[in-house]
Structure formats: C-alpha cells, structure tokens
Design a protein around this motif. Structure first.
Motif, PDB file in Angstrom:
ATOM      1  N   ALA A   7       0.833  -1.208   0.000  1.00  0.00           N
ATOM      2  CA  ALA A   7       0.000   0.000   0.000  1.00  0.00           C
ATOM      3  C   ALA A   7       0.866   1.256   0.000  1.00  0.00           C
ATOM      4  N   LEU A   8       1.954   1.234   0.788  1.00  0.00           N
ATOM      5  CA  LEU A   8       2.816   2.408   0.870  1.00  0.00           C
ATOM      6  C   LEU A   8       3.566   2.635  -0.439  1.00  0.00           C
ATOM      7  N   SER A   9       4.115   1.578  -1.025  1.00  0.00           N
ATOM      8  CA  SER A   9       4.842   1.746  -2.287  1.00  0.00           C
ATOM      9  C   SER A   9       3.898   2.180  -3.411  1.00  0.00           C
ATOM     10  N   SER A  10       2.660   1.674  -3.391  1.00  0.00           N
ATOM     11  CA  SER A  10       1.681   2.086  -4.406  1.00  0.00           C
ATOM     12  C   SER A  10       1.304   3.556  -4.243  1.00  0.00           C
ATOM     13  N   ALA A  11       1.121   3.974  -2.990  1.00  0.00           N
ATOM     14  CA  ALA A  11       0.790   5.380  -2.741  1.00  0.00           C
ATOM     15  C   ALA A  11       1.925   6.299  -3.180  1.00  0.00           C
ATOM     16  N   ALA A  12       3.167   5.896  -2.868  1.00  0.00           N
ATOM     17  CA  ALA A  12       4.315   6.705  -3.266  1.00  0.00           C
ATOM     18  C   ALA A  12       4.414   6.798  -4.787  1.00  0.00           C
ATOM     19  N   ALA A  13       4.230   5.662  -5.470  1.00  0.00           N
ATOM     20  CA  ALA A  13       4.306   5.667  -6.934  1.00  0.00           C
ATOM     21  C   ALA A  13       3.193   6.511  -7.541  1.00  0.00           C
ATOM     22  N   GLY A  14       1.992   6.424  -6.977  1.00  0.00           N
ATOM     23  CA  GLY A  14       0.876   7.207  -7.488  1.00  0.00           C
ATOM     24  C   GLY A  14       1.112   8.700  -7.344  1.00  0.00           C
ATOM     25  N   LEU A  15       1.675   9.119  -6.208  1.00  0.00           N
ATOM     26  CA  LEU A  15       1.927  10.539  -5.987  1.00  0.00           C
ATOM     27  C   LEU A  15       3.061  11.049  -6.882  1.00  0.00           C
ATOM     28  N   TRP A  16       4.106  10.239  -7.060  1.00  0.00           N
ATOM     29  CA  TRP A  16       5.162  10.673  -7.975  1.00  0.00           C
ATOM     30  C   TRP A  16       4.656  10.671  -9.408  1.00  0.00           C
ATOM     31  N   GLY A  17       3.756   9.757  -9.718  1.00  0.00           N
ATOM     32  CA  GLY A  17       3.131   9.781 -11.037  1.00  0.00           C
ATOM     33  C   GLY A  17       2.336  11.058 -11.251  1.00  0.00           C
ATOM     34  N   LEU A  18       1.596  11.488 -10.221  1.00  0.00           N
ATOM     35  CA  LEU A  18       0.854  12.745 -10.318  1.00  0.00           C
ATOM     36  C   LEU A  18       1.798  13.938 -10.480  1.00  0.00           C
ATOM     37  N   HIS A  19       2.937  13.873  -9.816  1.00  0.00           N
ATOM     38  CA  HIS A  19       3.939  14.941  -9.958  1.00  0.00           C
ATOM     39  C   HIS A  19       4.260  15.170 -11.432  1.00  0.00           C
ATOM     40  N   PHE A  20       4.564  14.098 -12.139  1.00  0.00           N
ATOM     41  CA  PHE A  20       4.934  14.230 -13.549  1.00  0.00           C
ATOM     42  C   PHE A  20       3.704  14.463 -14.434  1.00  0.00           C
ATOM     43  N   THR A 132       3.469  -1.804  -9.082  1.00  0.00           N
ATOM     44  CA  THR A 132       3.652  -0.433  -8.621  1.00  0.00           C
ATOM     45  C   THR A 132       3.599   0.545  -9.790  1.00  0.00           C
ATOM     46  N   ARG A 133       4.162   0.140 -10.931  1.00  0.00           N
ATOM     47  CA  ARG A 133       4.136   0.987 -12.126  1.00  0.00           C
ATOM     48  C   ARG A 133       2.703   1.262 -12.597  1.00  0.00           C
ATOM     49  N   THR A 134       1.776   0.385 -12.221  1.00  0.00           N
ATOM     50  CA  THR A 134       0.374   0.582 -12.577  1.00  0.00           C
ATOM     51  C   THR A 134      -0.159   1.890 -12.004  1.00  0.00           C
ATOM     52  N   MET A 135       0.293   2.247 -10.810  1.00  0.00           N
ATOM     53  CA  MET A 135      -0.178   3.475 -10.179  1.00  0.00           C
ATOM     54  C   MET A 135       0.264   4.709 -10.961  1.00  0.00           C
ATOM     55  N   VAL A 136       1.409   4.622 -11.618  1.00  0.00           N
ATOM     56  CA  VAL A 136       1.868   5.731 -12.447  1.00  0.00           C
ATOM     57  C   VAL A 136       0.938   5.910 -13.644  1.00  0.00           C
ATOM     58  N   SER A 137       0.523   4.794 -14.241  1.00  0.00           N
ATOM     59  CA  SER A 137      -0.422   4.875 -15.365  1.00  0.00           C
ATOM     60  C   SER A 137      -1.746   5.479 -14.922  1.00  0.00           C
ATOM     61  N   LEU A 138      -2.214   5.081 -13.751  1.00  0.00           N
ATOM     62  CA  LEU A 138      -3.455   5.665 -13.227  1.00  0.00           C
ATOM     63  C   LEU A 138      -3.303   7.169 -13.028  1.00  0.00           C
ATOM     64  N   ALA A 139      -2.144   7.580 -12.538  1.00  0.00           N
ATOM     65  CA  ALA A 139      -1.902   9.008 -12.326  1.00  0.00           C
ATOM     66  C   ALA A 139      -1.947   9.773 -13.638  1.00  0.00           C
ATOM     67  N   TRP A 140      -1.459   9.151 -14.717  1.00  0.00           N
ATOM     68  CA  TRP A 140      -1.467   9.825 -16.016  1.00  0.00           C
ATOM     69  C   TRP A 140      -2.857   9.864 -16.636  1.00  0.00           C
ATOM     70  N   ILE A 141      -3.736   8.980 -16.203  1.00  0.00           N
ATOM     71  CA  ILE A 141      -5.135   9.070 -16.638  1.00  0.00           C
ATOM     72  C   ILE A 141      -5.829  10.232 -15.928  1.00  0.00           C
ATOM     73  N   ILE A 142      -5.503  10.404 -14.660  1.00  0.00           N
ATOM     74  CA  ILE A 142      -6.170  11.412 -13.832  1.00  0.00           C
ATOM     75  C   ILE A 142      -5.527  12.787 -13.976  1.00  0.00           C
TER      76      ILE A 142
END
Length: 391
Positions: A7-20, A132-142
C-alpha cells in the motif's frame, strides 16, 4: 532493509506519477502563460531543462546507489520540487527560471528513479515493481484532465499549488518509507534474477529501448494531427484514443505482473515489440474510428511492456538499481529527441502523418531485431552454463 508495504509503495508511486502528470504537460503552458515567453524561448528553455534532467538522472541515482539511502534522496527531490514551485510562482526573470529548472527541476525529476531503486534494494520482486508501475499509469489518466480543470477554473497559478500539494504528499510517504527502513533489523535479500550480460548486449538493449521510445513519442506527438488531417475526424477522437490507450495500460500492467513469474523480461518485451509492430501500420492504414480505437489494445500492450517490464529488465541487467532506473528514464529522453527528427523527415512525405506511423513501425522492427539478438545471446549463456555444470 525490509520490503515496503504494498500500500505504501503504491501510494508513493501514485503521488510521484501525479507529480509528472501535472508538471510535464503543463510546463510549456506555465512558461508561456505565467512568464510570457515566446515559442522560441519556451522551446529553448525546455531543451535546457531536459539536458539538466538527463545529467541528474545519471549522477544522483548513482550517488544514491553508493549510499543505499534512497529515501533521503527522495526527500531532496521533494524539497527541490517545493523550491521550484516557489520560484515559478514568484519570478518572471528568464535567467532565474532557467537556472531553477536545471538546478531544482533536474533533481526533482529523479523521484521515480529513487523510488524504484529503493524498492529493488529492499528486495521487492519484479511482479510487485510492475504492479507499482500501474499506479503511475493511473496518475497519467487522472493528472492531465485535473490539471486542465484547475487552470481553467482557478487560474494559471492553480497548477503550481496543486504540484506543491502533491509534493507534500510525497514528503509524507517518504517519511513513512524512512521509518520502515529504520525499523528493519536485517538487510534485504536481493531478488535472485540478475542477468549477467556483456556490456555490448546491455548497450544494444538500451538502443532498442531508445528506438521503441522514439516510436512511441512520435506516435503520441502526431496523433492529434493525424486524426484531424489524415482521418478527417474531430479532434475529440484523438483524445479518446490516447485516453483509451492509457486506461488499457492498467490491466495490461497487472497481467504483466503475473506473467513475470513465468516468463523472462526479455521475452515479454519481445511480445510488446511485436504488438507495436502491428499497431503502427494499422494506424497508418486507418480510415475511421473503428481501427483507430481498436488498435489501442496493441498500443497499450507495447507501452505497458516497455514501461513496466522495462524497469525490471534494467534493474536485472545493471546491479545499481537507482542508476538502472535513471538510465531507463533517459532512454525516453533520447527517444523523444529522435522522434523529432523522424517527424520532421517523415511528415513531409506524400502520405503525411501516415508516413510517420510507418516510420514508427520501422523503428519498432529494428528494436525487435535487437531484442531477439539479446534473447539468443542469453539462451546461449544459459545452455553453456548448464553444459559446464553437467560436465
């Protein structure tokens, strides 16, 4: 060092994904809208910024690999992000902005590399890293739609404050990662999947990634123009196609995470290259929305293998996990530069933007051939090692 919780690694990846996802599409708009730059100034500043990011993506992850203190470098990336936001929000001086983008923006852009380095060093298996990389893709959708909404509804400064808020979230997840690291009583066992490949093969695989990244960047860059000029459709269809491809990446990455337990990273990348080789000619021959949208399944698989399995392959080939992630990032930067040349040459042909997609297909073919050479070499080494063990 124990593995971070999923959960923590997914949250971190999602937030860094949102950053970019917030910063990358909006940076050009910010430079023009907030600083009143001309297109020439904007292009020059972005080129200088990318050059600084290229250097930072090699130097800082390599430094982090020596210390194994990846969360501390994540903290530095967050602080650089906050400082960059403060500079962009408070000055209209072009030299100051350029300096900030290089000195602060470069280190701020290493966040994902540091996170991947930390996960690998903590013994996280390939399957979990792909997930974990999946969360980055979700961030790029949002991210891009939210950024557009914020700018339209609350003004140009709103995206900067949103980026600062995301940075605070990144700070919180990094502090939690540091606490987990401090509680760890014993060093983590590194994943037993290292590929002992000659430097020439590693270099060839990096070239293959540059070619496939260039194809992907060129295809995305001309999508809007291709849909309007070549297909004669509304611009809305281009957005729908790109959004569909991004959405399909999520289940593709989840499936790839499962497949990594049974298939080699190189084998999965070969499947992605084959999907790309089928996708680009379909786009070149498309006449309407059915092929445009239907072919995005192939596009999503190609991009998912390159982005998700690609990071695990680089960390299997290169013992330094942070540097491996940084080099993976830089294949994208170099590929973007190559894509500009491809567009400039191909778009002027008789078939216009259709020729660009044919050129993308050719780059994908070259990438596949290089990957097949690497697969063949890997199999020979495995067979040779087995023969010596029997003898």
């Amino acid at each position: 060092m124990s593995q971070p919780s999923r959960a923590l690694s997914s949250a971190a990846a999602g937030l860094w994904g949102l950053h970019f996802a917030f910063l990358t599409p909006a940076l050009a708009f910010i430079l023009v809208a907030l600083l009143d730059m001309t297109p020439t100034q904007m292009g020059t500043v972005l080129a200088i910024s990318n050059a600084g990011g290229f250097v930072a993506a090699i130097v800082l992850p390599a430094w982090a690999d020596r210390t194994r203190q990846y969360p501390r470098f994540l903290i530095a990336a967050v602080l650089c992000t906050l400082a960059l936001v403060a500079v962009l929000a408070s000055t209209t001086s072009l030299p100051v902005v350029v300096a900030a983008l290089v000195v602060l923006g470069g280190p701020a852009g290493t966040g994902m590399s540091m996170l991947y380095g930390h996960l690998r060093a903590a013994g996280t298996p390939a399957r979990s890293i792909v997930h974990t990389r999946t969360m980055v893709s979700l961030a790029w959708i949002i991210g891009p739609p939210v950024a557009t909404f914020l700018i339209s509804g609350f003004g140009n400064d709103a995206i900067l404050w949103a980026l600062a808020l995301v940075a605070v979230g990144n700070l919180a997840t990094t502090v939690l990662l540091m606490r987990e690291h401090a509680r760890s009583a014993s060093p983590a066992k590194a994943p037993d999947d290292h590929l002992d490949l000659p430097r020439l093969i590693v270099a060839l695989i990096m070239v293959a990634f540059v070619l496939m990244q260039a194809a992907n960047a060129a295809g995305i860059s001309v999508m809007n123009l291709h849909v309007v000029d070549s297909l004669g459709l509304s611009l809305w269809w281009a957005g729908l196609a790109l959004g569909l491809a991004a959405a399909l990446e999520v289940p593709a990455l989840l499936w790839l995470g499962r497949l990594t337990a049974r298939w080699s990273s190189l084998g999965l990348l070969v499947s992605g290259a084959i999907a790309s080789i089928a996708y680009y000619p379909l786009m070149a021959l498309a006449q309407g929305p059915v092929v445009l949208l239907g072919s995005q399944v192939l596009n999503a698989w190609g991009v998912a293998t390159m982005s998700g399995v690609g990071i695990t392959l680089f960390q299997q080939m290169i013992p330094s996990p942070g540097l491996a992630a940084g080099l993976m990032t830089n294949t994208r930067r170099i590929g973007t530069i190559v894509s500009g040349g491809l567009i400039a040459v191909a778009a002027g042909g008789l078939r216009g933007y259709r020729t660009v997609f044919l050129g993308c297909g050719l780059l994908a073919v070259l990438g596949l051939l290089i990957l097949l050479v690497a697969v063949r070499h890997t199999r020979r080494r495995v067979v040779g090692a087995s023969s010596r063990a029997i003898a």
